[in-house]
Design an enzyme around this catalytic site. Structure first.
Site, short mmCIF file in Angstrom:
data_model
loop_
_atom_site.label_atom_id
_atom_site.label_comp_id
_atom_site.label_asym_id
_atom_site.label_seq_id
_atom_site.Cartn_x
_atom_site.Cartn_y
_atom_site.Cartn_z
N TYR A 146 4.59 -18.11 -40.14
CA TYR A 146 4.28 -18.78 -38.88
C TYR A 146 3.36 -17.90 -38.05
O TYR A 146 3.62 -16.70 -37.92
CB TYR A 146 5.57 -19.06 -38.10
CG TYR A 146 5.34 -19.75 -36.77
CD1 TYR A 146 4.87 -21.06 -36.73
CD2 TYR A 146 5.59 -19.10 -35.56
CE1 TYR A 146 4.65 -21.70 -35.52
CE2 TYR A 146 5.38 -19.74 -34.34
CZ TYR A 146 4.91 -21.05 -34.32
OH TYR A 146 4.70 -21.66 -33.12
N ASP A 241 -0.04 -10.15 -38.82
CA ASP A 241 0.58 -10.77 -37.65
C ASP A 241 1.93 -10.08 -37.45
O ASP A 241 2.91 -10.38 -38.13
CB ASP A 241 0.74 -12.27 -37.88
CG ASP A 241 1.39 -12.97 -36.68
OD1 ASP A 241 1.78 -12.26 -35.73
OD2 ASP A 241 1.51 -14.21 -36.71
N LYS A 269 5.78 -10.95 -28.20
CA LYS A 269 7.22 -10.73 -28.06
C LYS A 269 7.55 -9.39 -27.39
O LYS A 269 7.45 -9.31 -26.17
CB LYS A 269 7.89 -10.94 -29.42
CG LYS A 269 7.64 -12.39 -29.88
CD LYS A 269 8.42 -12.91 -31.05
CE LYS A 269 8.23 -14.42 -31.15
NZ LYS A 269 7.64 -14.90 -32.37
C1 PLP Z 1 6.48 -15.98 -32.39
C2 PLP Z 1 5.38 -15.77 -33.34
C3 PLP Z 1 4.07 -16.19 -33.07
C4 PLP Z 1 3.73 -17.03 -31.87
O1 PLP Z 1 3.94 -16.38 -30.67
P1 PLP Z 1 4.09 -17.26 -29.33
O2 PLP Z 1 4.19 -16.24 -28.25
O3 PLP Z 1 5.33 -18.08 -29.52
O4 PLP Z 1 2.88 -18.11 -29.22
C5 PLP Z 1 3.07 -15.84 -33.94
N1 PLP Z 1 3.34 -15.13 -35.05
C6 PLP Z 1 4.57 -14.72 -35.36
C7 PLP Z 1 4.80 -13.91 -36.58
C8 PLP Z 1 5.64 -15.04 -34.52
O5 PLP Z 1 6.89 -14.66 -34.87
#
Ligand code: PLP
Length: 432
Positions: A146, A241, A269
């Site tokens: 994701y 990511d 985060k």
């Molecule tokens: C949570 C998440 C996102 C998206 O971040 P948001 O602040 O919710 O837009 C992207 N990549 C990873 C791996 C994530 O866990």
């Protein structure tokens, strides 16, 4: 013990009229596990309380950010002091330089950084940069990974080896979908084939180096290193990511743990300390392509927002205090050992994956190593387990495909209570 959720239920009903599904982010609606989601009123340390005053030990941690616990006094103080001076100016502030330097202390590969407001913005901007840097259009992503909700990433796994993605959300154009190629996590050969079939067209490979969005999954030996070598050979950028894994699986994220350096990294985060922040950064030669030093446009009215930066900066400072990660690791180890002990005692062949302060219990008898094996988990059993844990005051992510997030404020007693609740819940689910 049974839970009264009447106030939460009322809010949930009222919310249906005003917000799609009653929520501002889908997983909060508990579609995967059923029942009424507790509406949260406040949090402190490892605990949260709902509108009916039920208290929970929290393992959601706002889906990752709350690594120092809720309402940490020093983070709250930093936010209050900053707020009193004004909350946004649309002009540069000194703390933005401090946090950029601080991020580099954790992630040496991030020589330059751009702050944004969410993880979604970070990944979206990182692929724009990769496309501009390589003058190529296509990207490779992995099924089950994701990367936020930007169009290019909402491409699901289809059956077999896919050359062209299919949109997995209405509203994503087929043109956008066609530029996103899908590979399977831990399948280096598949990635090689995609490069062979799309010679000189692939701008970047984007990956959660340790995926946390299909449950928590380990990279096979040599997989990430293989991607590094391959992207270098093919002239494509490697984007890690680490929105979830950053500061979690190790202080310097999966890249530190696995010893593989990407071209670009996305963060989110934890770096916001509970306020909305994202970041992307990496090698200077790429980042200098971003406006205004280069032609790749990306901007934000609230980017580098003083409140968010203050909360993030204080959180990162707390992480650097002596013994922080050792203490956190010790608690996570206790939790893992306790859960493994329960599985052994109850003779249940379920899977536990853990990296740092992320831990995942899979309702599966076979090792979970990719999207295909993750999908074979027993989500029904998970849903029952989830409800039994909630009733015992343990707040877990409401999906089998998410990891638990442990914070430094989870005490020995919290861990012991969690392990005890886990044993009861598992015994009931499997009628042991
Ligand atoms: C949570 C998440 C996102 C998206 O971040 P948001 O602040 O919710 O837009 C992207 N990549 C990873 C791996 C994530 O866990």
């Amino acid at each position: 013990m049974s839970l009264t959720l009447s106030n939460s239920r009322e809010w949930m009903e009222r919310a249906q009229d005003w917000m799609p599904g009653g929520v501002n982010s889908p997983v909060r609606a508990y579609k995967a596990v059923g029942g009424t989601p507790p509406w949260i009123k406040r949090g402190k340390g490892a605990y949260i309380w709902d509108e009916d005053e039920n208290q929970y030990i929290d393992y959601v941690g706002s889906w990752g950010p709350m690594i120092v616990g809720h309402a940490h006094p020093e983070v709250v103080e930093a936010i209050q002091q900053t707020a009193a001076l004004g909350t946004s100016y649309g002009a540069p502030t000194s703390n933005e330089v401090r946090i950029a330097q601080k991020i580099n202390e954790f992630f040496p590969s991030i020589e330059m950084v751009r702050l944004v407001n969410s993880g979604t913005e970070a990944t979206m901007s990182a692929i724009r940069l990769a496309r501009a840097a390589t003058k190529r259009d296509k990207i490779i992503k992995f099924s089950g990974c994701y990367h936020g909700h930007a169009d290019s990433f909402l491409i699901a796994a289809g059956s077999g080896a896919m050359t062209f993605g299919v949109p997995s959300s209405p509203g994503v154009t087929s043109g956008t979908a066609a530029d996103t190629l899908l590979a399977e996590y831990n399948d280096l050969e598949g990635v090689k084939e995609l490069f062979a079939q799309n010679a000189s067209q692939i701008a970047a490979v984007i990956i959660e180096p340790i995926p946390g969005n299909m449950g928590l999954i380990a990279p096979a030996d040599g997989f990430l290193q293989g991607l590094r070598t391959l992207t270098e050979q093919e002239g494509a950028l490697l984007i890690f990511d680490e929105v979830m894994t950053g500061f979690r699986v190790a202080p310097g994220g999966a890249q530190e743990l696995c010893g593989v350096e990407p071209d670009l990294t996305t963060l989110g985060k934890v770096i916001g300390g509970g306020l909305p922040v994202g970041a992307y950064g990496g090698k200077r030669k790429w980042m200098e392509l971003i406006a205004p030093s280069g032609p790749v446009y990306q901007a934000g009215t609230l980017s580098g927002n003083p409140l968010a930066v203050a909360a993030g900066m204080k959180t990162l400072e707390l992480l650097q205090r002596d013994g922080f990660y050792e203490g956190l690791e010790a608690q996570c180890q206790k939790l893992e050992e306790g859960l493994r002990g329960n599985l052994k005692e109850l003779d249940l062949p379920l899977q536990i994956n853990r990296f740092g302060s992320m831990i995942c219990l899979f309702f599966s008898e076979q090792p979970v190593v990719d999207f295909a094996t993750a999908k074979q988990t027993d989500t029904k059993a998970f849903a029952t387990y989830f409800q039994l844990m909630l009733e015992q005051g343990i707040f877990l992510p409401a999906s089998q495909f998410e990891a638990l997030f442990v914070s430094a404020s989870h005490s020995d007693e919290d861990i012991a209570r969690t392990v005890e609740a886990n044993k009861k819940a598992l015994a009931q689910v499997f009628q042991k």
